[in-house]
Structures are given as structure tokens and as C-alpha cells.
Design a protein around this motif. Structure first.
Motif, PDB file in Angstrom:
ATOM      1  N   MET A   1       5.905  -6.766   7.568  1.00 12.94           N
ATOM      2  CA  MET A   1       4.629  -7.425   7.820  1.00 12.94           C
ATOM      3  C   MET A   1       3.603  -7.048   6.761  1.00 12.94           C
ATOM      4  O   MET A   1       3.552  -5.901   6.311  1.00 12.94           O
ATOM      5  N   VAL A   2       2.804  -8.023   6.356  1.00 15.10           N
ATOM      6  CA  VAL A   2       1.625  -7.796   5.519  1.00 15.10           C
ATOM      7  C   VAL A   2       0.418  -8.042   6.407  1.00 15.10           C
ATOM      8  O   VAL A   2       0.261  -9.129   6.970  1.00 15.10           O
ATOM      9  N   PHE A   3      -0.435  -7.036   6.542  1.00 11.10           N
ATOM     10  CA  PHE A   3      -1.531  -7.097   7.495  1.00 11.10           C
ATOM     11  C   PHE A   3      -2.781  -7.720   6.885  1.00 11.10           C
ATOM     12  O   PHE A   3      -2.942  -7.809   5.664  1.00 11.10           O
ATOM     13  N   GLN A   4      -3.676  -8.130   7.776  1.00 13.15           N
ATOM     14  CA  GLN A   4      -4.886  -8.830   7.362  1.00 13.15           C
ATOM     15  C   GLN A   4      -5.849  -7.946   6.573  1.00 13.15           C
ATOM     16  O   GLN A   4      -6.369  -8.370   5.546  1.00 13.15           O
ATOM     17  N   ASP A   5      -6.087  -6.747   7.059  1.00 14.25           N
ATOM     18  CA  ASP A   5      -7.134  -5.901   6.494  1.00 14.25           C
ATOM     19  C   ASP A   5      -6.538  -4.905   5.508  1.00 14.25           C
ATOM     20  O   ASP A   5      -5.902  -3.931   5.919  1.00 14.25           O
ATOM     21  N   PRO A   6      -6.731  -5.096   4.207  1.00 11.88           N
ATOM     22  CA  PRO A   6      -6.150  -4.157   3.234  1.00 11.88           C
ATOM     23  C   PRO A   6      -6.834  -2.795   3.241  1.00 11.88           C
ATOM     24  O   PRO A   6      -6.329  -1.851   2.654  1.00 11.88           O
ATOM     25  N   TYR A   7      -7.963  -2.696   3.926  1.00  8.07           N
ATOM     26  CA  TYR A   7      -8.661  -1.414   4.015  1.00  8.07           C
ATOM     27  C   TYR A   7      -8.128  -0.565   5.168  1.00  8.07           C
ATOM     28  O   TYR A   7      -8.023   0.650   5.060  1.00  8.07           O
TER      29      TYR A   7
END
Length: 324
Positions: free
Chosen positions: A97-103
């Protein structure tokens, strides 16, 4: 000849129980309700809809980051909704999975070296030296360099962090990547760079994407097929061109009418939906969209329409297309 199904989702449900008080029964939030679709190897299927429609919950449930309430999830023909933790750990090498918030998705206390080598260590892959070599290789693939290996997440921009998130997902060589709003937190100029990176990686590594987004412009650019969700249900699924050129469901038509014009001379009628999105804790009877639908009929208030095949791979859940 069409590729083999990689992911099959059948009547997926995800409910959350909410306490209402000491002497009151719990209320069920129906975040995902009877969602079914198939993703074929090598394609990109996008899920779109308003905030709160259940698209992100669907993605997380498919990867078993959420325990599902009921339904079937098959990956390469294997039922995975009932697998235990040990079996899931092995499976997750192939589903990332690649998540929405890179922070928020990167541990601020770990260096990029640790973030990228950790998945390899957990799965017992390669020697420590080889893991570092793999980390350097994957950084270069996503547009970074060995120089970044011993830096920490706070030292990077949002676009660079998302590249690191993509590298972390890619390092295990998965077959399926669920990308949950991967560019929504990025500046517009950076969004196109990340989208082009995802397209290049898909071609180079034969990846399959389940792409979750509310940005219809991005969805049109990246998708082979699009599923439209409303209040936890799939209301339309079709090839991207069919969705954008000839949407069938009134909700899809309203969504697309909000897309900005490409040219000042383009003629487009804006469909303004009345009322607010209903609460999933107290959904309307019948078709969930009927309180806001400009084409509602009496049957819409009492009967939930099934997802019907209209031909050419286009499905819609609407009584306007009931079989006569």
C-alpha cells in the motif's frame, strides 16, 4: 484475450460498532456494504466518490489492514479474508500500500536506510549487505539517490517522502499496490511527477494498481476502469472512457459535471445535488442516493437496486435501467 483476475472482491462488508450510551444498543456504521469487483493483472482500477463514501476503507480491508465484517477477497484465486497473521505476512509481500499522507506514513525516528530495509528483514530476505544494496537500487528507481540513505523523513519535501513511500512498497516486488489518494497531499506540480512515476513503474514492473482518489482528472489519466462509490456501495463500474463519456448513474453524472471545463467554449451543464451526504449510521431506505437524486422514482425509496450489467463491461446500480 483478457488477463487473469488478480483480485476478486465479492459482497465485501465492513461495519463499525458505535456506543450510544450505557443502556442503548450499539449503532452500526456501514462503511462498506456489498461491494463487488474484479481487478485484472496489469490494469489500474480506480475507486472514486465523495469523502466518506467508503473507498479508502475498501482498500484497507482488501489488504486486511481492517478486519472485514463479511464477504470474500480472493488474491490469485486464494481466499484471503480468513487467513491468520502468519499467512497474511507471507501474502503481503505481494500486496502493498502507498498511503495518502507522506508525512504520517514514514516513521520520523528511522532513517531511510532503516525504513527501506525493514520489510526485507521482516520477511527474511537477503543478507544485511544485500538489503542495503536493494535499498539503494530502489531509491534510484524512484528518482532519489544513495546520498539520501542516511537522512530522516523530516529532511525531505512532500513529493520526496511520497517517492520513499512508493520505494518502500516496491522493494518487496509486489504484484498489487493499493494507492490511497497518493497525490492528494502534494502540490499540483509534484502530483504530475508522482503520477508519471507510478505509470512508469507499472510498465517496468508489471504492477497492478487499485487507485483510490477523489481527483477525477488524475483518475482519467491513470485508470483502465473506474468504480464509483456512494455511501459504502458501488453504484457504477465501467471502462474509463465510458465513465467519462457516457455515465449512467445520476450520481456519476453529477460528479462529472463538477469537473472544470477543458476549454472556454465547451458546453457543460452543472448538476447541483440537493441536501447533504446521509450518515452511514442511518442510511436511507432503498437506493441510498434517492434523497438527492434528480431522477428518483417511487421504487427508489423502498428497493435497493442491484449492480446490473448494461453491456460492454459497464455496470450500474440504478432503477432507471431495470429490466423490463
Amino acid at each position: 484475450m483478457r488477463a487473469e483476475p488478480l483480485l476478486e472482491v465479492n459482497q465485501l462488508k465492513k461495519y463499525y460498532a458505535i456506543d450510544q450510551g450505557l443502556f442503548k444498543p450499539k449503532k452500526m456504521i456501514k462503511a462498506v456494504e456489498d461491494v463487488s469487483f474484479t481487478v485484472y493483472q496489469g490494469e489500474t482500477v480506480s475507486l472514486v466518490g465523495e469523502s466518506g463514501c467508503g473507498k479508502s476503507t475498501t482498500g484497507r480491508s482488501i489488504l486486511r489492514l481492517n478486519d472485514i465484517t463479511s464477504g470474500e477477497i480472493r488474491f490469485k484465486g486464494t481466499e484471503i479474508s480468513t487467513l491468520g497473521d502468519r499467512e497474511l505476512r507471507t501474502l503481503r509481500r505481494k500486496m502493498q500500500m502507498v498511503f495518502q499522507d507522506p508525512y504520517a506514513s514514514l516513521n520520523p525516528k528511522k532513517s531511510i536506510r532503516q525504513i527501506l530495509t525493514e520489510p526485507l528483514r521482516v520477511h527474511g530476505l537477503f543478507s544485511p549487505k544485500e538489503r542495503v544494496e536493494k535499498a539503494i537500487d530502489i531509491l534510484k528507481i524512484v528518482g532519489l539517490s544513495e546520498y539520501h540513505l542516511d537522512r530522516y523523513p523530516y529532511e525531505f519535501s512532500g513529493g520526496q517522502r511520497q517517492r520513499i513511500g512508493i520505494a518502500r512498497a516496491l522493494i518487496l516486488q509486489p504484484e498489487l499496490i493499493v494507492a490511497d489518494e497518493p497525490v492528494s497531499a502534494l502540490d499540483l506540480s509534484v502530483q504530475s511527477q508522482v503520477i508519471n512515476l507510478l505509470l512508469r513503474l507499472q510498465k517496468d514492473f508489471q504492477l497492478t494498481y487499485l487507485f483510490i482518489s477523489h481527483d477525477l482528472g488524475v483518475v482519467r489519466h491513470i485508470s483502465d476502469r473506474v468504480g464509483v462509490m456512494y455511501l459504502g456501495r458501488m453504484v457504477e463500474m465501467a471502462k474509463t472512457a465510458d465513465i467519462f463519456q457516457a455515465p449512467k448513474h445520476p450520481y456519476t453524472q453529477a460528479l462529472l459535471s463538477a469537473v472544470p471545463k477543458k476549454h472556454p467554449d465547451e458546453s457543460k451543464e452543472r448538476i447541483i445535488l440537493q441536501g447533504d451526504l446521509p450518515s452511514p449510521a442511518n442510511p436511507p431506505t432503498g437506493c441510498a442516493f434517492h434523497p438527492r437524486c434528480p431522477q428518483k422514482m417511487s421504487v427508489c425509496q423502498v428497493t435497493t437496486p442491484p449492480l446490473r450489467h448494461l453491456g460492454n463491461g459497464q455496470y450500474t446500480a440504478c432503477h432507471l435501467y431495470a429490466e423490463s
